[in-house]
Write an enzyme that holds these catalytic residues in place. Structure first.
Site, PDB file in Angstrom:
ATOM      1  N   VAL A   1       0.739  -1.279  -0.014  1.00 47.94           N
ATOM      2  CA  VAL A   1       0.001   0.080   0.131  1.00 47.94           C
ATOM      3  C   VAL A   1       0.870   1.376   0.044  1.00 47.94           C
ATOM      4  CG1 VAL A   1      -1.880   1.125   1.391  1.00 47.94           C
ATOM      5  CG2 VAL A   1      -1.585  -1.369   1.276  1.00 47.94           C
ATOM      6  N   GLY A   2       0.395   2.289  -0.620  1.00 48.02           N
ATOM      7  CA  GLY A   2       1.105   3.638  -0.726  1.00 48.02           C
ATOM      8  C   GLY A   2       1.486   4.125  -2.066  1.00 48.02           C
ATOM      9  N   ASN A   3       1.817   5.334  -1.911  1.00 41.87           N
ATOM     10  CA  ASN A   3       2.175   6.114  -3.221  1.00 41.87           C
ATOM     11  C   ASN A   3       3.229   5.389  -4.047  1.00 41.87           C
ATOM     12  OD1 ASN A   3       0.249   8.325  -2.552  1.00 41.87           O
ATOM     13  ND2 ASN A   3       1.613   8.982  -1.047  1.00 41.87           N
TER      14      ASN A   3
ATOM     15  N   GLY B   1       1.366  -7.777   5.880  1.00 40.76           N
ATOM     16  CA  GLY B   1       1.358  -9.018   4.930  1.00 40.76           C
ATOM     17  C   GLY B   1       2.781  -8.914   4.157  1.00 40.76           C
TER      18      GLY B   1
ATOM     19  N   GLU C   1      -2.847  -8.136  -1.159  1.00 38.97           N
ATOM     20  CA  GLU C   1      -4.025  -7.943  -0.109  1.00 38.97           C
ATOM     21  C   GLU C   1      -5.023  -6.751  -0.305  1.00 38.97           C
ATOM     22  OE1 GLU C   1      -1.043  -8.082   3.602  1.00 38.97           O
ATOM     23  OE2 GLU C   1      -0.287  -6.613   2.176  1.00 38.97           O
TER      24      GLU C   1
ATOM     25  N   ASN D   1       4.467   1.367  11.291  1.00 37.88           N
ATOM     26  CA  ASN D   1       3.164   0.792  11.128  1.00 37.88           C
ATOM     27  C   ASN D   1       3.168  -0.714  11.549  1.00 37.88           C
ATOM     28  OD1 ASN D   1       1.835   3.138  10.032  1.00 37.88           O
ATOM     29  ND2 ASN D   1       2.472   2.555   7.927  1.00 37.88           N
TER      30      ASN D   1
END
Length: 510
Positions: free
Chosen positions: A273-275, A391, A297, A387
């Site tokens: 996840v993320g930019n 996964g 995920e 964080n």
């Protein structure tokens, strides 16, 4: 009464969020839905946070243990963090308020591999002596006439919590689109050691479970109506460094196809996840790979782009993580997406057996990597949790390709992402195929630690840090006590970190 509650008996259990929260005692262990800001309960956690404040004003304690699938959103993590209504959190977090509470010691937090969460919960490590948890609070889009439920925008660890909960609170979201029905593929993985059977997912687009979860209606204590939206954070447009990182990855994959090690459609993609991860997906959409699949995920905006362009044929995940614009596009095209997107429990989406079988290409971000290929994806300067591992290790350990990516520096050049020795190691050198920054791709396959060091320093480190890293490596090679397999001078191995803690800059003073 909402037409989303079709079971006659459960219609009688509809109540306010405050009334439902009032059922939960101090010290309760709660398993909640939610994964990466999608599909988490909102109304009941807000009411719980308010109750914690009210109880404290009366001089009474009120804290609960909160277990989820992964990170959630402000209506759960933030409000319960601000009111310190949580005593223990598991297995992942992405909220800044909770992060500060963890790092200041106010709330206990266990970071955990997401594929392990369901099994650990089923074995009772986070519950009561009878292996139960007190409550499951699960967001759903519909309760069907037979009592089965339709999950909302994530599945996460829902099945595990519903199985082991003494009581269940269902939060029926009228914000979620009813047409999510049919998108889920719910398969419960037996938790008992020795009882597990093969997961029959042979291709990313296999559906092996049910669109519904068959609920034990007798355990439902309350049904709450909700209209809160998911946390849909906007993605930034890809920055120049992110585009360069994406291009290095595309060039690497192109080389693997030309070398006959990958098909032209690649193997299933997994993207963190993320930019930066989203920039890689944008790059893939602009590239020449066709007929791709994804086994991952989360569904991000970049994956919707790939589905819309036809470059991606199917996307299997456990949750969404889209922007407000992405959510609008999803709702507009949901009838098509329902045929192309599969939402599974994280027991299945992150399962090592399936990841290994499919030969996934894992692409995840990192905080820092050291010159020998160890990767830290969770801690800042070795001590403050950012964080969590999420996964990433499920895929890093088991994928055919494990790629970790990050810009080479942070904080305006004061922090190097490449260091002599990682201050915290989440992924050992054995699990890392490649490290990539805007300066290049370090292919670590088939290399000894010293060969990896030369590749990483030369191809990934920022030019300002390369001479310092080479100096450390070369002096280590000449130091009799450093060893010649993975040479380290232990009195200097964390010099980048200690210098930053003292001066706010990893660079030596000129």
């Amino acid at each position: 009464m909402s037409d989303r509650i079709q079971h006659k008996g459960l219609k009688a259990k509809v109540m306010s969020a405050e009334a439902a929260a009032g059922m939960i005692p101090n010290g309760a262990v709660i398993g909640a839905s939610g994964f990466t800001g999608a599909g988490y309960p909102k109304a009941v956690p807000i009411a719980l946070a308010k109750r914690a404040v009210d109880e404290r004003l009366k001089g009474k304690p009120f804290k609960v243990s909160m277990l989820t699938g992964a990170s959630t959103g402000p209506e759960l993590d933030q409000v319960m963090g601000l009111t310190e209504a949580i005593s223990f959190r598991f297995p992942y977090n992405g909220d800044a308020v909770l992060r500060e509470k963890f790092n200041s010691g106010v709330i206990e937090y266990q970071d955990m591999h997401l594929s392990h969460a369901g099994s650990l919960v089923r074995y009772g490590y986070y519950g009561r002596p009878d292996n139960k948890i007190d409550f499951a609070i699960i967001e759903v889009t519909k309760i069907r006439e037979d009592g089965s439920i339709v999950f909302s925008s994530s599945v996460g660890a829902n099945t595990a919590y519903l199985e082991v909960a003494e009581k269940i609170i269902l939060e029926v979201s009228e914000w979620q689109d009813e047409r999510l029905e049919g998108m889920h593929d719910v398969l419960s993985v037996p938790g008992k050691h020795g009882d597990r059977v093969p997961i029959p997912v042979l291709k990313a687009d296999d559906r092996v479970g049910s669109p519904y979860y068959n609920l034990d209606v007798s355990k439902v204590a309350a049904v709450v109506l909700s209209s809160y939206p998911d946390r849909n954070a906007p993605f930034k447009a890809p920055e120049a460094d992110h585009k360069r990182i994406a291009q290095h990855i595309l060039d690497f994959l192109d080389g693997e196809v030309k070398g006959g090690r990958l098909p032209k459609s690649l193997t299933p993609l997994q993207s963190g996840v993320g930019n930066i991860a989203n920039a890689v997906l944008v790059g893939l959409n602009e590239g020449h790979f066709e007929n791709m699949t994804s086994y991952t995920e989360v569904i991000q905006d970049g994956m919707l782009d790939l589905l819309d362009s036809g470059k991606l044929r199917i996307a299997s995940a456990t949750a969404f993580s889209v922007s407000p614009a992405g959510q609008e596009r999803f709702n507009k095209n949901i009838d098509r997406y329902r045929k192309q997107i599969i939402l599974r429990p994280q027991d299945v989406s992150n399962h090592p057996e399936v990841i290994r079988r499919l030969g996934c290409i894992a692409m995840n971000g990192f905080v820092e990597a050291d010159i020998y290929g160890h990767v830290n994806s969770t801690h800042i300067v070795g001590k403050g949790i950012e964080n969590g591992i999420g996964g990433s290790a499920d895929f890093a350990r088991n994928s055919a390709y494990t790629i970790f990516m990050s810009p080479s520096v942070a904080k305006g050049g004061k922090i190097s992402a490449i260091v002599p020795f990682a201050s915290h190691i989440d992924h050992t050198e054995h699990d890392v195929s490649g490290i990539v920054t805007e300066y290049g791709f370090a292919d670590l396959r088939g290399k000894s630690p010293k060969q990896k060091a030369k590749e990483i320093i030369e191809k990934c480190a920022h030019p300002e840090f390369r001479p310092i890293l080479w100096d450390y490596y070369n002096r280590s090679m000449k130091n009799p006590s450093a060893g010649l397999h993975s040479p380290h001078m232990l009195d200097e191995a964390f010099s980048f970190h200690t210098r930053y803690l003292k001066t706010g800059d990893m660079r030596p003073k000129k």
